[in-house]
Design an enzyme around this catalytic site. Structure first.
Site, PDB file in Angstrom:
ATOM      1  N   GLY A  62      -0.856  -8.368 -20.758  1.00  0.00           N
ATOM      2  CA  GLY A  62      -1.614  -7.127 -20.739  1.00  0.00           C
ATOM      3  C   GLY A  62      -2.612  -7.098 -19.603  1.00  0.00           C
ATOM      4  O   GLY A  62      -2.538  -7.904 -18.664  1.00  0.00           O
ATOM      5  N   ALA A  63      -3.538  -6.172 -19.667  1.00  0.00           N
ATOM      6  CA  ALA A  63      -4.557  -6.033 -18.631  1.00  0.00           C
ATOM      7  C   ALA A  63      -5.894  -5.709 -19.278  1.00  0.00           C
ATOM      8  O   ALA A  63      -5.957  -5.014 -20.299  1.00  0.00           O
ATOM      9  CB  ALA A  63      -4.172  -4.939 -17.639  1.00  0.00           C
TER      10      ALA A  63
ATOM     11  N   GLY B 128       3.134  -4.892  -9.505  1.00  0.00           N
ATOM     12  CA  GLY B 128       1.688  -4.774  -9.346  1.00  0.00           C
ATOM     13  C   GLY B 128       1.293  -3.502  -8.620  1.00  0.00           C
ATOM     14  O   GLY B 128       0.291  -2.853  -8.962  1.00  0.00           O
ATOM     15  N   ASP B 129       2.085  -3.131  -7.619  1.00  0.00           N
ATOM     16  CA  ASP B 129       1.817  -1.881  -6.900  1.00  0.00           C
ATOM     17  C   ASP B 129       2.023  -0.679  -7.815  1.00  0.00           C
ATOM     18  O   ASP B 129       1.254   0.289  -7.779  1.00  0.00           O
ATOM     19  CB  ASP B 129       2.744  -1.759  -5.687  1.00  0.00           C
ATOM     20  CG  ASP B 129       2.638  -2.943  -4.756  1.00  0.00           C
ATOM     21  OD1 ASP B 129       1.537  -3.524  -4.656  1.00  0.00           O
ATOM     22  OD2 ASP B 129       3.655  -3.299  -4.130  1.00  0.00           O
TER      23      ASP B 129
ATOM     24  N   GLY C   3       6.967  -5.594  -6.757  1.00  0.00           N
ATOM     25  CA  GLY C   3       6.536  -4.199  -6.773  1.00  0.00           C
ATOM     26  C   GLY C   3       5.869  -3.752  -8.056  1.00  0.00           C
ATOM     27  O   GLY C   3       5.311  -2.648  -8.110  1.00  0.00           O
TER      28      GLY C   3
ATOM     29  N   GLU D  42       0.815  -1.208   0.000  1.00  0.00           N
ATOM     30  CA  GLU D  42       0.000   0.000   0.000  1.00  0.00           C
ATOM     31  C   GLU D  42       0.855   1.267   0.000  1.00  0.00           C
ATOM     32  O   GLU D  42       0.541   2.236  -0.695  1.00  0.00           O
ATOM     33  CB  GLU D  42      -0.943  -0.018   1.207  1.00  0.00           C
ATOM     34  CG  GLU D  42      -1.893  -1.210   1.209  1.00  0.00           C
ATOM     35  CD  GLU D  42      -1.277  -2.469   1.812  1.00  0.00           C
ATOM     36  OE1 GLU D  42      -1.945  -3.512   1.795  1.00  0.00           O
ATOM     37  OE2 GLU D  42      -0.121  -2.418   2.299  1.00  0.00           O
TER      38      GLU D  42
ATOM     39  N   TYR E  19       9.275 -11.721   8.471  1.00  0.00           N
ATOM     40  CA  TYR E  19       9.386 -11.731   9.928  1.00  0.00           C
ATOM     41  C   TYR E  19       8.461 -10.621  10.431  1.00  0.00           C
ATOM     42  O   TYR E  19       8.899  -9.538  10.808  1.00  0.00           O
ATOM     43  CB  TYR E  19      10.837 -11.531  10.365  1.00  0.00           C
ATOM     44  CG  TYR E  19      11.731 -12.664   9.918  1.00  0.00           C
ATOM     45  CD1 TYR E  19      11.979 -13.753  10.749  1.00  0.00           C
ATOM     46  CD2 TYR E  19      12.281 -12.674   8.638  1.00  0.00           C
ATOM     47  CE1 TYR E  19      12.767 -14.823  10.317  1.00  0.00           C
ATOM     48  CE2 TYR E  19      13.072 -13.734   8.205  1.00  0.00           C
ATOM     49  CZ  TYR E  19      13.309 -14.799   9.042  1.00  0.00           C
ATOM     50  OH  TYR E  19      14.082 -15.851   8.620  1.00  0.00           O
TER      51      TYR E  19
END
Length: 322
Positions: free
Chosen positions: A246-247, A272-273, A270, A48, A116
């Site tokens: 693609g999307a 996807g973020d 990272g 996030e 952790y």
């Protein structure tokens, strides 16, 4: 009586609030396995807050809402995110629980994260955080399924925000609630059925959903983007990402596909973020659907070419002007 949610001209409303855990990240400087390394780099990373940093780099006012420990890692995280332009003033410092940590372990096929984070400060977030005033004014609130897996109290927090919409009440100004499925099997160990049901229900209640085609197949046995969008109805906007292919976004009964650009992948962590940050930037800028998807691909490509959890996405914005 003055409106307690009103924002003065001197303090304009935040565009996006991103809520979730951020950890200290210890990563090798090259692609050799962790066991072969003599030194590690200290960075910060969290799904996030990665999105918040990406949005700040793209010119938006973004805030991160969470908890960190009263320790060196917590101080490093807050300082790093603030330096990247993210508002961190509402982040709670927990004197009794530590900041989570994870290590990156490169392998021949993928980089494996070693977490952790059990009992971390962020895992102690609970439904009371839904009452935070920072959640009342933004245009978008962005959360992910990672938070739902951290603890029962975190799962209840997401239910308050995504399903019950508690922060805004019956008549309050409601932001777009953005939800990235972000299935992390290691966090749901032994609870696969719980993960499938919980993440499906949160996605169906959100306004905007990001989901990978591969994780949808793992979670729900649903592999085709059309079927994934149908499964997550009545979510009004679903974006299905299919890695290098693609999307496809689904809104108001219409599907829009954008191919992913060819890119030499250094590390996929990272990406996807970064895609979510680019797409949400397009939402904030009122871009049309093809342009939102294109910006998402450009920001993801920037992340794929970097070993950092939080790459500088500002170069992707320049590419949109070409």
């Amino acid at each position: 009586m003055p409106d307690p949610t009103a924002v003065s001209p001197e303090h304009p409303p935040t565009d996006v609030v991103c809520l979730g855990e951020t950890m200290a990240v210890l990563s090798p400087p090259d692609d050799r396995p962790l066991a072969d390394q003599a030194a590690l780099r200290l960075c910060v990373g969290g799904a996030e807050s990665n999105v918040a940093c990406g949005l700040a780099a793209l010119g938006h006012r973004a805030a991160w809402l969470s908890r960190v420990g009263d320790d060196a890692f917590g101080r490093r995280i807050r300082a790093e995110l603030a330096a990247r332009g993210v508002e961190v003033g509402a982040v709670a410092v927990d004197p009794a629980h530590p900041t989570g940590v994870y290590f990156k372990d490169p392998g021949p096929d993928a980089t494996r994260p070693l977490y952790y984070r059990s009992g971390s400060a962020a895992a102690c977030m609970g439904p009371e955080l839904a009452g935070a005033p920072e959640l009342r004014g933004p245009r978008i609130v962005h959360v992910s399924g990672i938070t739902a897996a951290l603890s029962r109290s975190c799962a209840r927090l997401l239910e308050e925000i995504v399903v019950r919409r508690t922060p805004w009440g019956a008549a309050g100004r409601r932001p777009i609630v953005s939800f990235d499925v972000n299935h992390r099997p290691a966090l749901w160990s032994g609870r696969n059925a719980d993960a499938a049901a919980a993440l499906r229900d949160l996605a169906r209640a959100a306004d905007l959903v990001f989901v990978g085609r591969d994780e949808a197949e793992t979670l729900w046995g649903t592999a085709h983007p059309d079927d994934i969008a149908s499964l997550l109805a009545p979510a009004p906007l679903v974006v299905v990402k299919d890695a290098e292919h693609g999307a496809t976004s689904y809104a108001a009964g219409e599907a829009t596909f954008a191919p992913a650009p060819a890119v030499e992948v250094v590390e996929p962590v990272g990406a996807g973020d970064a895609f979510a940050a680019g797409y949400l930037s397009g939402v904030l800028a009122d871009l049309d659907e093809p342009s939102r998807l294109r910006l998402g691909h450009l920001t993801a490509a920037t992340a794929l070419r970097s070993r950092d959890d939080i790459p500088d996405l500002s170069e992707a914005l320049a590419l949109t002007r070409r």
